[in-house]
Enzyme design. Structure first.
Site, PDB file in Angstrom:
ATOM      1  N   TYR A 192      38.934  51.266  36.075  1.00  0.00           N
ATOM      2  CA  TYR A 192      38.992  50.031  35.294  1.00  0.00           C
ATOM      3  C   TYR A 192      39.286  50.447  33.855  1.00  0.00           C
ATOM      4  CZ  TYR A 192      36.844  47.415  39.167  1.00  0.00           C
ATOM      5  OH  TYR A 192      36.582  46.810  40.378  1.00  0.00           O
ATOM      6  N   HIS A 221      33.290  54.650  48.457  1.00  0.00           N
ATOM      7  CA  HIS A 221      33.415  55.057  47.057  1.00  0.00           C
ATOM      8  C   HIS A 221      32.031  55.156  46.444  1.00  0.00           C
ATOM      9  CE1 HIS A 221      37.911  54.025  46.199  1.00  0.00           C
ATOM     10  NE2 HIS A 221      37.751  54.510  47.405  1.00  0.00           N
ATOM     11  N   PRO A 230      38.294  38.386  39.436  1.00  0.00           N
ATOM     12  CA  PRO A 230      38.264  39.522  40.362  1.00  0.00           C
ATOM     13  C   PRO A 230      37.711  40.821  39.763  1.00  0.00           C
ATOM     14  CG  PRO A 230      40.502  39.145  39.585  1.00  0.00           C
ATOM     15  CD  PRO A 230      39.681  38.027  39.038  1.00  0.00           C
ATOM     16  N   TYR A 238      27.505  46.155  40.684  1.00  0.00           N
ATOM     17  CA  TYR A 238      28.766  46.403  41.402  1.00  0.00           C
ATOM     18  C   TYR A 238      28.522  46.695  42.879  1.00  0.00           C
ATOM     19  CZ  TYR A 238      33.661  47.878  41.832  1.00  0.00           C
ATOM     20  OH  TYR A 238      34.990  47.967  42.180  1.00  0.00           O
ATOM     21  N   LYS A 294      33.569  40.561  43.377  1.00  0.00           N
ATOM     22  CA  LYS A 294      32.413  39.890  43.984  1.00  0.00           C
ATOM     23  C   LYS A 294      32.762  38.762  44.958  1.00  0.00           C
ATOM     24  CE  LYS A 294      28.777  41.991  42.592  1.00  0.00           C
ATOM     25  NZ  LYS A 294      29.273  43.218  43.230  1.00  0.00           N
TER      26      LYS A 294
END
Ligand code: PHB
Length: 396
Positions: free
Chosen positions: A206, A78, A297, A389, A301
């Protein structure tokens, strides 16, 4: 009780999750012996549904250390995620911002790859043991356990690695006066589902909304993983499919986007909190992964931090057994905690920026939208998120 059967090794590893097995694998490659002791059965670990994002550093560790390249063949790379709020999606383009990617590859597959590699290499991993306890961690560490056949063992080792997860027995053996525990509780949890449906989106979404947070993730062409924010006291049995899809619709649908629905084949309420126990070492016991820290979550990580701990810890053992120097082992806790606290900050930030507290007043809600806009409308803001991220590189 009959006498314990004494066995010895160099590093006794408590826990056969990804952290424990990766450590055993790296040690074996360096010619250092270990025995892994695990309370759960192989099957039970394989059937636990866990999160699925690997930083590029975690992927490199799996591939370069020769565990498996299945992540590259079967995982999905991704190059970005979407942040969605006010009914609009905003892409965070990892490749453009920091030149990195993440891989969607569930933790269960990481476990299966690692356990298969240990087996192929003749590694000693004892699953489904009973009553595993650690003793004398300050000078002559040992593990007492009873194997599946009921035989009692005393495993003597130079060191113990405590990789026994969020309900760690190991971390509780560090004297209270010698450690500090940091906690943060959140007033929400995630309702996680697996659904038989096509992908709703190629990348993770998200989503923040006045009705709460939702996350659209994926698993395969035909099965998807998704979450929505719920109250920690929620009982998954009180949610039928209509109610579940209604929760998703009211949080993510709009402006041409619609979540793709289908039969829900798994549902669970996931409670979370932030936790750190420091230092991550006492005497000859070294904690790694969830045994020492847990994160919510939202930043994806948990597994990545565990693998990072193991890499740092392995360097310490490798250096000790090849030169006799304890310098890297002595530096382990500080070194690992540097990344742990960055990840705590990132996970806390993502969680508070994206979730909606039940008692949020108008000011909090408007401020939160201001925060989201300040991230997506600025290259610096997007780059901060992208760097965290995909996983920090360089200095700790
Ligand atoms: C998942 O796919 O299970 C997943 C992905 C990203 C997260 C958490 C969970 O932040």
């Amino acid at each position: 009780m009959a006498q314990r059967k004494v066995i010895t090794t160099q590093v006794a590893i408590m826990g056969a999750g990804p952290a424990g097995l990766m450590l055993a694998h790296l040690l074996a490659k360096a010619g250092i012996e270990s025995i892994v002791v695990e309370l759960r059965s192989h099957q039970e670990i394989s059937e636990t549904v866990r999160a699925g994002i690997l930083e590029h550093g975690s992927v490199n560790l799996l591939v370069d250390s020769g565990v498996s390249d299945r992540v590259l063949r079967e995982g999905d790379r991704h190059d970005g995620i979407e942040l969605r709020f006010n009914g609009e999606s905003h892409r965070i383009d990892f490749q453009d911002l920091v030149g990195e990617s993440v891989w969607l590859y569930p933790q269960t597959d990481v476990f299966l790859d690692l356990s298969a590699r240990r087996k192929a290499d003749g590694g000693d991993v004892r699953y489904a043991v009973k009553e595993a306890t650690i003793h004398d961690i300050e000078d002559a560490p040992k593990v007492w356990f009873t194997d599946e056949e009921g035989v009692d063992y005393e495993l003597q080792a130079d060191f113990i690695a405590g990789a026994d997860g969020s309900r760690s027995h190991c971390r509780a053996q560090i004297p209270e006066a010698r450690r500090k525990r940091y906690f943060h509780e959140y007033p929400f949890a995630w309702f996680g589902i697996l659904a038989e449906a096509p992908r709703s989106s190629a990348e993770l979404i998200y989503a923040n909304s006045a009705n709460g947070f939702a996350l659209i993730s994926q698993r395969t062409e035909t099965v998807q993983r998704m979450y929505f924010q719920c109250d920690p006291s929620e009982d998954a049995n009180n949610w039928d499919e209509e109610r579940i899809w209604d929760a998703f619709r009211s949080r993510v649908n709009g402006n041409g986007f619609e979540v793709k629905e289908g039969p829900v084949i798994e549902k669970t309420v996931l409670k979370f909190r932030s936790f750190v126990q420091a230092p991550m070492r006492h005497g000859k016991l070294f904690l790694a992964g969830d045994a020492a820290h847990t994160v919510p979550p939202t930043g994806a990580k948990g597994l990545n931090l565990a693998l990072n701990d193991v890499k740092v810890l392995f360097d310490g053992f490798d250096s000790f057994y090849s030169t006799g120097s304890t310098a890297l082992l002595d530096a382990y806790s500080d070194h690992a905690l540097g990344r742990v606290w960055k990840a705590q900050q990132f996970s806390y930030w993502m969680t508070s920026m994206l979730h909606t507290a039940a008692d949020a007043d108008d000011f909090s809600r408007a401020r939160q939208l201001g925060e989201l806009r300040s991230v997506v409308s600025s290259r610096h803001g997007r780059a901060y998120l992208a760097e965290a991220y995909t996983g920090w590189t360089g200095e700790r």
